[in-house]
Design a protein around this motif. Structure first.
Motif, mmCIF file in Angstrom:
data_model
loop_
_atom_site.group_PDB
_atom_site.id
_atom_site.type_symbol
_atom_site.label_atom_id
_atom_site.label_comp_id
_atom_site.label_asym_id
_atom_site.label_seq_id
_atom_site.Cartn_x
_atom_site.Cartn_y
_atom_site.Cartn_z
ATOM 1 N N ILE A 2 24.189 23.472 -43.154
ATOM 2 C CA ILE A 2 24.250 24.884 -43.488
ATOM 3 C C ILE A 2 23.490 25.716 -42.456
ATOM 4 N N PHE A 3 22.376 25.177 -41.941
ATOM 5 C CA PHE A 3 21.524 25.909 -41.018
ATOM 6 C C PHE A 3 21.885 25.690 -39.559
ATOM 7 N N GLY A 4 22.927 24.925 -39.277
ATOM 8 C CA GLY A 4 23.379 24.731 -37.908
ATOM 9 C C GLY A 4 22.862 23.452 -37.274
ATOM 10 N N SER A 5 23.427 23.139 -36.120
ATOM 11 C CA SER A 5 23.100 21.876 -35.454
ATOM 12 C C SER A 5 21.670 21.860 -34.914
ATOM 13 N N ASP A 6 21.123 23.014 -34.572
ATOM 14 C CA ASP A 6 19.750 23.058 -34.086
ATOM 15 C C ASP A 6 18.787 22.575 -35.170
ATOM 16 N N PHE A 7 19.038 22.982 -36.411
ATOM 17 C CA PHE A 7 18.206 22.526 -37.523
ATOM 18 C C PHE A 7 18.352 21.028 -37.724
ATOM 19 N N VAL A 8 19.580 20.544 -37.661
ATOM 20 C CA VAL A 8 19.828 19.115 -37.868
ATOM 21 C C VAL A 8 19.078 18.307 -36.819
ATOM 22 N N ASN A 9 19.136 18.727 -35.576
ATOM 23 C CA ASN A 9 18.509 17.971 -34.501
ATOM 24 C C ASN A 9 16.990 18.057 -34.515
ATOM 25 N N VAL A 14 11.333 16.813 -39.043
ATOM 26 C CA VAL A 14 10.147 17.508 -39.552
ATOM 27 C C VAL A 14 10.146 17.467 -41.079
ATOM 28 N N VAL A 15 11.285 17.734 -41.690
ATOM 29 C CA VAL A 15 11.391 17.705 -43.147
ATOM 30 C C VAL A 15 11.118 16.295 -43.669
ATOM 31 N N ILE A 16 11.586 15.285 -42.964
ATOM 32 C CA ILE A 16 11.344 13.899 -43.385
ATOM 33 C C ILE A 16 9.847 13.588 -43.362
ATOM 34 N N ILE A 17 9.152 14.032 -42.331
ATOM 35 C CA ILE A 17 7.704 13.789 -42.244
ATOM 36 C C ILE A 17 6.969 14.504 -43.371
ATOM 37 N N PHE A 18 7.339 15.759 -43.641
ATOM 38 C CA PHE A 18 6.713 16.481 -44.747
ATOM 39 C C PHE A 18 7.028 15.815 -46.092
ATOM 40 N N THR A 19 8.229 15.298 -46.222
ATOM 41 C CA THR A 19 8.619 14.609 -47.455
ATOM 42 C C THR A 19 7.784 13.357 -47.662
ATOM 43 N N LEU A 20 7.551 12.609 -46.593
ATOM 44 C CA LEU A 20 6.696 11.425 -46.689
ATOM 45 C C LEU A 20 5.290 11.821 -47.145
ATOM 46 N N ALA A 21 4.744 12.868 -46.568
ATOM 47 C CA ALA A 21 3.408 13.331 -46.967
ATOM 48 C C ALA A 21 3.395 13.744 -48.441
ATOM 49 N N GLN A 22 4.420 14.455 -48.874
ATOM 50 C CA GLN A 22 4.486 14.873 -50.272
ATOM 51 C C GLN A 22 4.661 13.672 -51.195
ATOM 52 N N PHE A 23 5.401 12.663 -50.742
ATOM 53 C CA PHE A 23 5.567 11.434 -51.525
ATOM 54 C C PHE A 23 4.205 10.782 -51.755
ATOM 55 N N ILE A 24 3.426 10.632 -50.705
ATOM 56 C CA ILE A 24 2.080 10.052 -50.829
ATOM 57 C C ILE A 24 1.224 10.931 -51.732
ATOM 58 N N ASN A 25 1.337 12.233 -51.568
ATOM 59 C CA ASN A 25 0.590 13.174 -52.406
ATOM 60 C C ASN A 25 0.932 12.978 -53.880
ATOM 61 N N SER A 26 2.193 12.790 -54.175
ATOM 62 C CA SER A 26 2.591 12.666 -55.578
ATOM 63 C C SER A 26 2.271 11.291 -56.160
ATOM 64 N N ILE A 73 3.392 16.214 -38.074
ATOM 65 C CA ILE A 73 2.594 14.985 -38.005
ATOM 66 C C ILE A 73 1.137 15.280 -38.378
ATOM 67 N N ALA A 74 0.595 16.377 -37.874
ATOM 68 C CA ALA A 74 -0.790 16.742 -38.178
ATOM 69 C C ALA A 74 -0.981 16.985 -39.664
ATOM 70 N N THR A 75 -0.097 17.771 -40.250
ATOM 71 C CA THR A 75 -0.216 18.083 -41.676
ATOM 72 C C THR A 75 -0.010 16.851 -42.527
ATOM 73 N N ALA A 76 0.989 16.052 -42.212
ATOM 74 C CA ALA A 76 1.247 14.831 -42.976
ATOM 75 C C ALA A 76 0.060 13.881 -42.884
ATOM 76 N N THR A 77 -0.483 13.705 -41.704
ATOM 77 C CA THR A 77 -1.640 12.826 -41.530
ATOM 78 C C THR A 77 -2.823 13.318 -42.352
ATOM 79 N N SER A 78 -3.074 14.605 -42.328
ATOM 80 C CA SER A 78 -4.186 15.178 -43.084
ATOM 81 C C SER A 78 -4.001 14.987 -44.581
ATOM 82 N N VAL A 79 -2.816 15.270 -45.073
ATOM 83 C CA VAL A 79 -2.546 15.147 -46.510
ATOM 84 C C VAL A 79 -2.653 13.690 -46.949
ATOM 85 N N ILE A 80 -2.063 12.793 -46.184
ATOM 86 C CA ILE A 80 -2.103 11.367 -46.546
ATOM 87 C C ILE A 80 -3.537 10.864 -46.518
#
Length: 172
Positions: A2-9, A14-26, A73-80
């Motif tokens: 929906i957001f175009g190929s630039d977002f996909v690439n 970035v979203v996957i890394i944030f999701t991993l951090a949120q997974f650990i958080n939860s 990466i910085a935010t995910a590392t900090s949260v984890i």
């Protein structure tokens, strides 16, 4: 897409890394709240300050070279890191940990679903078709796994509450 190929690439990793951090958080539960509610507010305050400084420092180091990926990466590392630290503190102070064998009922099918989802990403489907396939895979794996492992008392209780709520709304 929906957001175009630039977002996909650039955006999806970035979203996957944030999701991993949120997974650990939860999955670490409310360990920060546990510290606060049991009289360890100062420790939780220091944890939060530490989280800020680690995140700030890592962002200063990683963003210039990696851009938005560095920020993720910085935010995910900090949260984890902070959540694992809080988990250890709760265990040290109270000899409590939130995990039991029933966690496997979530982790094992989640890993299986993740592997299958990654394998099916190369299938050329329209976005709605890919979405439907993904939903089918996740629900199928969790239902099959639950069928083989059974339903424990807590799960049966929640299921009965859901059935009661819908039965009430349907007038049954």
């Amino acid at each position: 897409m929906i957001f175009g190929s630039d977002f996909v690439n650039k955006g999806i990793p970035v979203v996957i890394i944030f999701t991993l951090a949120q997974f650990i958080n939860s999955i670490t539960g409310g360990v920060g709240f546990t510290l606060i509610m049991t009289g360890k507010q100062k420790i939780e305050f220091y944890n939060s300050i530490g989280l800020f400084f680690v995140n700030f420092t890592l962002n200063l180091i990683l963003i210039p070279s990696l851009g938005c990926m560095g920020a993720a990466i910085a935010t995910a590392t900090s949260v984890i890191f902070s959540n694992i630290l809080r988990l250890m503190q709760v265990y040290i102070f109270y000899k409590m940990q939130p995990y039991g064998i029933n966690y496997l009922k979530t982790i094992v099918p989640a890993i299986m679903a993740t592997v299958l989802l990654l394998l099916t990403q190369k299938v050329n489907l329209l976005p709605i078709g890919q979405l439907m396939l993904n939903v089918f895979i996740v629900l199928g794996i969790f239902l099959i796994y639950t069928r083989f492992t059974g339903v424990d008392e807590d799960e049966q209780y929640i299921w009965n509450l859901i059935k009661q709520k819908f039965a009430f709304r349907l007038g049954a």
